[in-house]
Write a protein that holds these residues in place. Sequence first.
Motif, PDB file in Angstrom:
ATOM      1  N   GLN A  30      44.106  41.860  35.762  1.00  0.00           N
ATOM      2  CA  GLN A  30      42.989  41.750  35.334  1.00  0.00           C
ATOM      3  C   GLN A  30      42.529  40.218  35.164  1.00  0.00           C
ATOM      4  OE1 GLN A  30      42.398  43.685  31.701  1.00  0.00           O
ATOM      5  NE2 GLN A  30      40.048  43.430  31.673  1.00  0.00           N
ATOM      6  N   LEU A  31      41.733  39.621  35.553  1.00  0.00           N
ATOM      7  CA  LEU A  31      41.245  38.304  35.364  1.00  0.00           C
ATOM      8  C   LEU A  31      40.896  37.970  34.049  1.00  0.00           C
ATOM      9  CD1 LEU A  31      38.898  37.683  38.670  1.00  0.00           C
ATOM     10  CD2 LEU A  31      41.414  37.346  38.369  1.00  0.00           C
ATOM     11  N   PRO A  32      41.520  37.003  33.528  1.00  0.00           N
ATOM     12  CA  PRO A  32      41.383  36.661  32.114  1.00  0.00           C
ATOM     13  C   PRO A  32      39.829  36.601  31.836  1.00  0.00           C
ATOM     14  CG  PRO A  32      42.969  35.120  33.023  1.00  0.00           C
ATOM     15  CD  PRO A  32      42.301  35.828  34.226  1.00  0.00           C
ATOM     16  N   GLY A  33      39.364  37.027  30.761  1.00  0.00           N
ATOM     17  CA  GLY A  33      38.188  37.034  30.316  1.00  0.00           C
ATOM     18  C   GLY A  33      36.772  37.674  31.160  1.00  0.00           C
ATOM     19  N   ARG A  34      37.346  38.261  32.056  1.00  0.00           N
ATOM     20  CA  ARG A  34      36.134  39.034  32.921  1.00  0.00           C
ATOM     21  C   ARG A  34      35.716  40.153  32.069  1.00  0.00           C
ATOM     22  NH1 ARG A  34      34.080  37.607  37.756  1.00  0.00           N
ATOM     23  NH2 ARG A  34      33.029  39.656  38.606  1.00  0.00           N
ATOM     24  N   LYS A  35      34.161  40.350  31.907  1.00  0.00           N
ATOM     25  CA  LYS A  35      33.665  41.522  31.410  1.00  0.00           C
ATOM     26  C   LYS A  35      33.048  42.384  32.501  1.00  0.00           C
ATOM     27  CE  LYS A  35      33.804  39.299  27.007  1.00  0.00           C
ATOM     28  NZ  LYS A  35      32.970  38.886  25.814  1.00  0.00           N
ATOM     29  N   ASN A  36      33.026  41.831  33.843  1.00  0.00           N
ATOM     30  CA  ASN A  36      32.148  42.458  34.869  1.00  0.00           C
ATOM     31  C   ASN A  36      32.806  43.795  35.124  1.00  0.00           C
ATOM     32  OD1 ASN A  36      29.881  40.790  34.439  1.00  0.00           O
ATOM     33  ND2 ASN A  36      30.833  39.405  35.612  1.00  0.00           N
ATOM     34  N   ALA A  37      32.010  44.506  36.053  1.00  0.00           N
ATOM     35  CA  ALA A  37      32.925  45.731  36.804  1.00  0.00           C
ATOM     36  C   ALA A  37      33.162  45.253  38.269  1.00  0.00           C
ATOM     37  CB  ALA A  37      31.794  46.919  36.616  1.00  0.00           C
ATOM     38  N   TRP A  38      33.939  45.677  38.554  1.00  0.00           N
ATOM     39  CA  TRP A  38      34.434  45.450  40.278  1.00  0.00           C
ATOM     40  C   TRP A  38      34.062  46.928  40.733  1.00  0.00           C
ATOM     41  CZ3 TRP A  38      34.423  40.864  41.421  1.00  0.00           C
ATOM     42  CH2 TRP A  38      35.306  39.761  40.802  1.00  0.00           C
ATOM     43  N   LEU A  39      32.922  47.007  41.733  1.00  0.00           N
ATOM     44  CA  LEU A  39      32.547  48.319  41.999  1.00  0.00           C
ATOM     45  C   LEU A  39      32.825  48.363  43.565  1.00  0.00           C
ATOM     46  CD1 LEU A  39      28.887  47.975  40.967  1.00  0.00           C
ATOM     47  CD2 LEU A  39      30.624  48.981  39.837  1.00  0.00           C
ATOM     48  N   SER A  40      33.546  47.262  44.231  1.00  0.00           N
ATOM     49  CA  SER A  40      34.112  47.760  45.718  1.00  0.00           C
ATOM     50  C   SER A  40      35.004  46.536  45.742  1.00  0.00           C
ATOM     51  CB  SER A  40      32.941  47.425  46.669  1.00  0.00           C
ATOM     52  OG  SER A  40      32.605  46.057  46.887  1.00  0.00           O
ATOM     53  N   VAL A  41      36.316  47.028  46.563  1.00  0.00           N
ATOM     54  CA  VAL A  41      37.507  45.997  46.905  1.00  0.00           C
ATOM     55  C   VAL A  41      37.682  46.273  48.417  1.00  0.00           C
ATOM     56  CG1 VAL A  41      38.267  46.160  44.496  1.00  0.00           C
ATOM     57  CG2 VAL A  41      39.257  47.726  46.558  1.00  0.00           C
ATOM     58  N   ALA A  42      37.970  45.260  48.896  1.00  0.00           N
ATOM     59  CA  ALA A  42      38.086  45.131  50.326  1.00  0.00           C
ATOM     60  C   ALA A  42      39.210  44.053  50.822  1.00  0.00           C
ATOM     61  CB  ALA A  42      36.868  45.046  51.224  1.00  0.00           C
ATOM     62  N   GLU A  43      39.865  44.400  51.713  1.00  0.00           N
ATOM     63  CA  GLU A  43      40.857  43.494  52.399  1.00  0.00           C
ATOM     64  C   GLU A  43      40.155  42.687  53.678  1.00  0.00           C
ATOM     65  OE1 GLU A  43      45.952  42.743  52.792  1.00  0.00           O
ATOM     66  OE2 GLU A  43      44.791  44.683  53.181  1.00  0.00           O
ATOM     67  N   ALA A  44      39.639  41.514  53.672  1.00  0.00           N
ATOM     68  CA  ALA A  44      39.116  41.029  54.809  1.00  0.00           C
ATOM     69  C   ALA A  44      40.029  40.788  55.801  1.00  0.00           C
ATOM     70  CB  ALA A  44      38.372  39.714  54.427  1.00  0.00           C
ATOM     71  N   ALA A  45      41.303  40.152  55.532  1.00  0.00           N
ATOM     72  CA  ALA A  45      42.386  40.077  56.351  1.00  0.00           C
ATOM     73  C   ALA A  45      43.555  40.166  55.648  1.00  0.00           C
ATOM     74  CB  ALA A  45      42.196  38.531  57.097  1.00  0.00           C
ATOM     75  N   PRO A  46      44.604  40.091  56.167  1.00  0.00           N
ATOM     76  CA  PRO A  46      46.069  40.288  55.447  1.00  0.00           C
ATOM     77  C   PRO A  46      46.211  39.387  54.172  1.00  0.00           C
ATOM     78  CG  PRO A  46      46.496  40.644  57.761  1.00  0.00           C
ATOM     79  CD  PRO A  46      45.122  40.209  57.803  1.00  0.00           C
ATOM     80  N   GLY A  47      46.286  40.016  52.812  1.00  0.00           N
ATOM     81  CA  GLY A  47      46.347  38.822  51.743  1.00  0.00           C
ATOM     82  C   GLY A  47      45.070  38.333  51.401  1.00  0.00           C
TER      83      GLY A  47
END
Length: 364
Positions: free
Chosen positions: A336-353
């Motif tokens: 969890q990113l410190p202090g972040r209050k927003n929502a992650w609605l999508s995650v993707a891996e553009a390239a390895p890592g």
Amino acid sequence: MKTLTCLVLALGLSASFAYAHGPAALSDRLERPARLSPLAAQSLFTDSQVVDGQVVLVGQDGRVLVRAANGSLSQARVPVEVLLTAVHFVDAQQGWAVGHDGVILHSVDGGRSWQKQLDGRAINDLAKAWAESEVTRLETASAAAADDEALSTALESAQFALEDIQAGSEYGPSRPLLDVWFKNAKEGWAVGAYGMFLHTVDGGQHWQFLAGPENPERLHLNGLLGLADGGLLVAGEGGQLHRSSDGGQHWETLDSGSNASLYKLLQLNGGRLLVLGFGGTLLSSDDQGASWQPLSVPARAGLYGAAQLVDGSLLLGGHGGVLLHSEDGRSFELWQLPGRKNAWLSVAEAAPGQLVLSGNGGLL
């Protein structure tokens, strides 16, 4: 009126936002192109897909961003200014996006430009014609079998559906579409608020309104996924899970074991299924949806986005900036990113890592 979608409710918005300015304002959004902005990357983005090394993101006010393999961003030209809720590409060029006001968009150039195929005004007409046909069919059948309680119940349900569709049409364009999935460049499906279920067999040139899964309360259908074995899986409000083996003509209602609203479906390498939902709900199935088991996660936040990474591990995104990572797909640790209050609605891996995260705080 119900909130428009469970997803929008989770972000603190309600149906009053969509209808605040009346049918005329809704119609204007369907005719007004999305505005190009140098600050587009700071907009709300609801969904993304990796397409041939680039990431296509859809979201607020009809904005579509294409992130190239080198990290550069370009905003696509989109003919509407409504919230887009989901995107699905079948190859490097052909993709579809859906959103509020019953919008369905099509791209033939990898997401760089889009054309409108359908909107809620046309869906209202399709839905009304379907409901009228159902009422007529069931009235005829009931007259021939007056003592058939099942037919009588079905007729009442069809009459209620027709009244609901007629009432909803008075507000203007149809309710939001929430997910879309295409089997190939010709056949695809879209689902949405209040049980909407659409099907096309010609790449979206024509769409058919179908009855969809058994859903007498007309709860929202939030997620849609085609399975490796050829089946279709739909998830929605109230722990709904439904499976079809014949392209959506007939449905089996599955026991999810949960009453939580379910948002996102994912099939992992090897075939295992996951479904994400409200309050940290995470369900797993090893038998193509026949049975489901809850998985424990170290957060009670709603979970919206999911991706299996190149190394086989899983990354889930959710409310409050929650990120959950798992090496085995069964036990999760909290990132969890410190202090972040927003929502992650999508995650993707553009390239390895290399991760691309998006939500109501923009793109990271």
